[in-house]
Design an enzyme around this catalytic site. Structure first.
Site, PDB file in Angstrom:
ATOM      1  N   TYR A   1      14.047 -72.631 -82.171  1.00 15.95           N
ATOM      2  CA  TYR A   1      13.365 -72.666 -80.877  1.00 15.95           C
ATOM      3  C   TYR A   1      12.111 -73.525 -80.961  1.00 15.95           C
ATOM      4  CZ  TYR A   1      16.273 -68.785 -79.238  1.00 15.95           C
ATOM      5  OH  TYR A   1      17.316 -67.999 -78.852  1.00 15.95           O
TER       6      TYR A   1
ATOM      7  N   LYS B   1       3.965 -40.849 -93.836  1.00 19.01           N
ATOM      8  CA  LYS B   1       4.029 -41.151 -92.394  1.00 19.01           C
ATOM      9  C   LYS B   1       4.845 -42.431 -92.183  1.00 19.01           C
ATOM     10  CE  LYS B   1      -0.366 -43.636 -92.809  1.00 19.01           C
ATOM     11  NZ  LYS B   1      -1.835 -43.560 -92.627  1.00 19.01           N
TER      12      LYS B   1
ATOM     13  N   MET C   1      15.304 -63.658 -83.098  1.00 21.34           N
ATOM     14  CA  MET C   1      15.424 -62.197 -83.027  1.00 21.34           C
ATOM     15  C   MET C   1      16.293 -61.625 -84.148  1.00 21.34           C
ATOM     16  SD  MET C   1      16.734 -59.789 -79.892  1.00 21.34           S
ATOM     17  CE  MET C   1      15.582 -60.453 -78.711  1.00 21.34           C
TER      18      MET C   1
ATOM     19  N   ARG D   1     -12.887 -43.354 -86.549  1.00 25.11           N
ATOM     20  CA  ARG D   1     -11.540 -43.098 -86.021  1.00 25.11           C
ATOM     21  C   ARG D   1     -11.427 -41.581 -85.838  1.00 25.11           C
ATOM     22  NH1 ARG D   1      -6.495 -45.378 -89.553  1.00 25.11           N
ATOM     23  NH2 ARG D   1      -6.706 -43.319 -90.471  1.00 25.11           N
TER      24      ARG D   1
END
Ligand code: PLP
Length: 365
Positions: A255, A32, A302, A126
């Site tokens: 930043y 998956k 980013m 779940r």
């Protein structure tokens, strides 16, 4: 190109051979989430080569992508809700997990008989039958082929934990209750990677192994790291240094100026950022270059992050660095990046973004 994930498919094949030998039962390779970031189709093929006889995915789309690529092995998809395109699934011979009466009813109404695996909630809270269990026991199974019954561990990475025994007992009871109403699925499967490695009593006739086939430990703190488990990490993440430059002591970096250089040093700007899956909160990880580690300094952006190469580094703009690898040369590992970002190796490899090409080549240092 400025970044790449090099996937050693031979490692996947070898890991599966090793994992299969532990319990000697069938192994369903969990592929998956783009094979935990390693690339769905190529990894699935390598897994089958290593002796996996089944493939497991969460989504129906993932199963269909495997079929479209010509993969003919049995595939189980377990996150298929009522309203899914069951007809297409059955047409493509995809086995379906069933967790609710609503799904069973829809699947039973199909023209072609579906192959299903009954999922039981034994304590994960779940997927799986819980309050509808009694209804299931009196359901009509004549319009489906019940191939499997399965459940999923919540704490298999904590061997000796009582919940594992409780879940195993609950699973055995569910299997017996199904048998009592004449439902005898040939395949019973409960184990994930941690149980595949540490819990032989839960192997039944198939294990569903995910993270370990990629050579990573389900939890290096409780089970040991890849190496101690005899596994070889398949993914090596590399990136280019966009820029190397000298800065004086007292330079604010990135930043928010969350870091300031303590001494004159050389910085490396790595051409990879949180858009590529580098966790923004990572602290304490870094890259491997010139035979040594260079830690992250400042906040991850980013598309880029900055490492402190140290004043004596010979690295230059355009050089490549190893973000993580198997750890055998001193480089950081996916486990290190997981710890550095309050997470786990699973999240590190699955979140490597689509901008990063997967290349099926041996690792390089
Ligand atoms: C993801 C998943 C697995 C594999 O878990 P690992 O810890 O990666 O081995 C097995 N079964 C189910 C139902 C899953 O969702």
């Amino acid at each position: 190109m400025r970044a790449e994930a090099r996937i050693d498919l031979n490692a996947v094949t070898k890991n599966i051979e090793h994992l299969k030998a532990i319990n000697g039962v069938e192994l369903l390779a969990v592929v998956k989430a783009d094979a935990y970031g390693h690339g769905l189709v190529r990894t699935a093929q390598a897994a089958l080569k290593g002796g996996a006889t089944w493939l497991g995915v969460a989504l129906l789309e993932e199963a269909l992508a495997l079929r479209d690529a010509g993969v003919s092995a049995p595939i189980l998809a377990w996150l298929v809700q009522p309203g899914s395109d069951f007809e297409k699934a059955v047409e493509k011979d995809i086995d379906l997990a069933v967790s609710s009466i609503a799904a069973l009813n829809e699947i039973s109404a199909l023209k072609k008989k579906a192959r299903i695996h009954i999922e039981v909630d034994t304590g994960m809270g779940r997927g799986g039958f819980l309050e509808e269990w009694d209804q299931l026991l009196s359901a009509d199974f004549s319009q489906v082929e019940v191939v499997g019954v399965f459940s999923h561990f919540a704490r298999a990475d904590e061997p000796g934990e009582q919940q594992n025994l409780t879940q195993l007992e609950n699973f055995k009871r569910a299997v017996a209750e199904l048998a009592a109403v004449g439902v005898n699925p040939p395949i019973k499967h409960l184990s994930n990677s941690a149980a595949t490695i540490k819990d032989a009593a839960s192997a039944f006739n198939m294990v569903r192994t995910g993270i370990a086939i990629y050579g990573l430990s389900p939890d290096f703190k409780t089970l040991g790291d890849s190496k101690s488990l005899g596994l070889k990490p398949a993914m090596q993440l590399r990136a280019a240094l966009y820029l190397v430059k000298v800065v004086p002591a007292g330079s604010p970096i990135g930043y928010g100026a969350s870091a300031v250089t303590k001494a004159d040093t050389k910085l490396g700007v790595v051409a990879m950022g949180y858009a590529d899956g580098i966790p923004r909160i990572a602290a304490g990880a870094g890259v491997f270059v010139g035979g040594k580690r260079a830690p992250i300094i400042g906040r991850v952006s980013m598309d880029q992050f900055v490492v402190d190469l140290g004043p004596d580094s010979k690295a230059k703009s355009g050089d490549w660095v190893v973000v993580f690898g198997d750890g055998g040369h001193g480089e950081y590992t996916a486990d290190d990046w997981g710890s550095a970002s309050q997470s786990i190796c699973y999240e590190i490899t699955t979140r490597i973004g689509p901008r990063v090409p997967r290349i099926y080549e041996p690792h390089v240092y």
